[in-house]
Design an enzyme around this catalytic site. Structure first.
Site, PDB file in Angstrom:
ATOM      1  NE  ARG A  89      -1.096  11.143  10.097  1.00  0.00           N
ATOM      2  CZ  ARG A  89       0.473  10.608   9.394  1.00  0.00           C
ATOM      3  NH1 ARG A  89       0.995   9.685   9.644  1.00  0.00           N
ATOM      4  NH2 ARG A  89      -0.746  10.074   7.926  1.00  0.00           N
ATOM      5  NE  ARG A 128      -0.986   5.570  -0.906  1.00  0.00           N
ATOM      6  CZ  ARG A 128      -1.018   6.632   0.069  1.00  0.00           C
ATOM      7  NH1 ARG A 128       0.681   6.363  -0.146  1.00  0.00           N
ATOM      8  NH2 ARG A 128      -1.454   6.735   0.969  1.00  0.00           N
ATOM      9  NE  ARG A 172      -5.152   9.146   4.322  1.00  0.00           N
ATOM     10  CZ  ARG A 172      -4.884   8.688   2.833  1.00  0.00           C
ATOM     11  NH1 ARG A 172      -5.314   7.560   2.494  1.00  0.00           N
ATOM     12  NH2 ARG A 172      -3.328   8.227   2.999  1.00  0.00           N
TER      13      ARG A 172
HETATM   14  P1  ADP Z   1      -0.560   8.747   4.322  1.00  0.00           P
HETATM   15  O1  ADP Z   1       0.585   9.395   4.997  1.00  0.00           O
HETATM   16  O2  ADP Z   1      -0.413   8.174   4.030  1.00  0.00           O
HETATM   17  O3  ADP Z   1      -1.545   9.448   5.256  1.00  0.00           O
HETATM   18  P2  ADP Z   1       0.165   6.625   6.838  1.00  0.00           P
HETATM   19  O4  ADP Z   1       0.599   5.384   6.620  1.00  0.00           O
HETATM   20  O5  ADP Z   1       0.955   6.862   7.440  1.00  0.00           O
HETATM   21  O6  ADP Z   1      -0.376   7.641   5.594  1.00  0.00           O
HETATM   22  O7  ADP Z   1      -1.172   6.363   8.154  1.00  0.00           O
HETATM   23  C1  ADP Z   1      -1.886   5.670   7.877  1.00  0.00           C
HETATM   24  C2  ADP Z   1      -2.547   5.960   8.777  1.00  0.00           C
HETATM   25  O8  ADP Z   1      -2.341   5.514  10.379  1.00  0.00           O
HETATM   26  C3  ADP Z   1      -3.279   7.423   8.901  1.00  0.00           C
HETATM   27  O9  ADP Z   1      -4.536   8.012   8.834  1.00  0.00           O
HETATM   28  C4  ADP Z   1      -3.529   7.566  10.601  1.00  0.00           C
HETATM   29  O10 ADP Z   1      -4.908   7.085  10.689  1.00  0.00           O
HETATM   30  C5  ADP Z   1      -3.329   6.888  10.990  1.00  0.00           C
HETATM   31  N1  ADP Z   1      -1.313   7.147  11.592  1.00  0.00           N
HETATM   32  C6  ADP Z   1      -0.340   6.751  11.004  1.00  0.00           C
HETATM   33  N2  ADP Z   1       0.778   7.635  11.557  1.00  0.00           N
HETATM   34  C7  ADP Z   1      -0.214   8.020  12.811  1.00  0.00           C
HETATM   35  C8  ADP Z   1       0.343   8.495  13.948  1.00  0.00           C
HETATM   36  N3  ADP Z   1       1.704   9.265  13.902  1.00  0.00           N
HETATM   37  N4  ADP Z   1      -0.575   9.215  14.953  1.00  0.00           N
HETATM   38  C9  ADP Z   1      -2.073   9.137  14.332  1.00  0.00           C
HETATM   39  N5  ADP Z   1      -2.442   8.212  13.984  1.00  0.00           N
HETATM   40  C10 ADP Z   1      -1.225   8.453  12.556  1.00  0.00           C
END
Ligand code: ADP
Ligand code: ZN
Length: 216
Positions: A89, A128, A172
């Site tokens: 990310r 969602r 986000r």
């Molecule tokens: P979306 O793609 O809808 O934002 P996710 O389920 O991928 O939802 O992620 C939800 C939350 O989990 C993010 O907002 C973050 O706080 C955390 N998160 C997920 N993957 C990562 C990552 N690779 N690095 C940092 N935080 C993460």
């Protein structure tokens, strides 16, 4: 094992798509968001560290994610394609992934970018609903469960994710623009980027075509 990254903003449909693709034998879906939500629910050390960041819509610290990923990324002989959803990310995580894969002798085959306009993202997230028991995802507008409010897969009552409220969603999307968007250039420069228009509904055939291209 072939690793393919799914890139896209919150609401771009990465999770839904990956879950559909993972029904194909040999394709595995690994979502850091799902791993984190499970860790929070189980109260593990990683979960305790991650909770507040997630609820605020901020990224969890790279070190927490890197450890969680390393634990779950073992080369599995039955996995032909590993779809990484929600990781990396930011550029630091992309470098962590490159190191991890190099150490395991696994090659990154491509990064699939799901392109969706912002207004569509916001609308999708508003609709969602998720299953707290098995993580299945639904959408009241585009992918409703067979019985309103009930998970098709396991029968549990569906909920709205805490971080799906409008203010947190806006935050986000901003975090995505600042931290994740640069990865598009990162992978383009390495010849790994495949962009797909993901604004419509019938995404699976387009993605399957893109995955075939990544493979060959
Ligand atoms: P979306 O793609 O809808 O934002 P996710 O389920 O991928 O939802 O992620 C939800 C939350 O989990 C993010 O907002 C973050 O706080 C955390 N998160 C997920 N993957 C990562 C990552 N690779 N690095 C940092 N935080 C993460
Ligand atoms: Zn369920």
């Amino acid at each position: 094992m072939n690793v393919v990254i799914l890139l896209g903003a919150p609401g771009s449909g990465k999770g839904t798509l990956a879950a559909e693709l993972a029904r194909v034998p040999g394709i595995r879906h690994l979502s850091t968001g799902d791993l984190l939500r499970a860790a929070v629910k189980a109260g593990t050390p990683a979960g305790l560290k991650a909770k507040a960041y997630m609820e605020a819509g901020n990224l969890v610290p790279d070190a927490v994610i890197a450890e969680l990923l390393a634990e779950n990324l073992d080369a599995d002989p039955d996995t032909h394609v590993l779809l990484l959803d929600g990781f990396p990310r930011n550029v630091a995580q992309a470098d962590i992934l490159a190191d991890l894969l190099a150490r395991k002798g696994v090659r990154l085959r491509g990064a699939l970018l799901l392109e969706v306009p912002d207004d569509v993202l916001v609308a999708r997230i508003a609709g969602r609903r998720v299953c707290p028991a098995c993580s299945a995802t639904f959408n009241v507008a585009t992918l409703p469960p067979k019985v309103e409010g009930v998970c098709d897969a396991c029968g549990a009552a569906l909920v709205t994710r805490k971080d799906d409220d409008p203010a947190t969603v806006r935050h986000r999307l901003q975090v995505y623009a600042e931290q994740t968007f640069p990865l598009i250039d990162y992978y383009r420069q390495r010849g790994l980027l495949h962009a797909v228009d993901a604004s419509g509904h019938d995404l699976e055939p387009k993605i399957e075509a893109a995955l075939r291209k990544i493979h060959d």
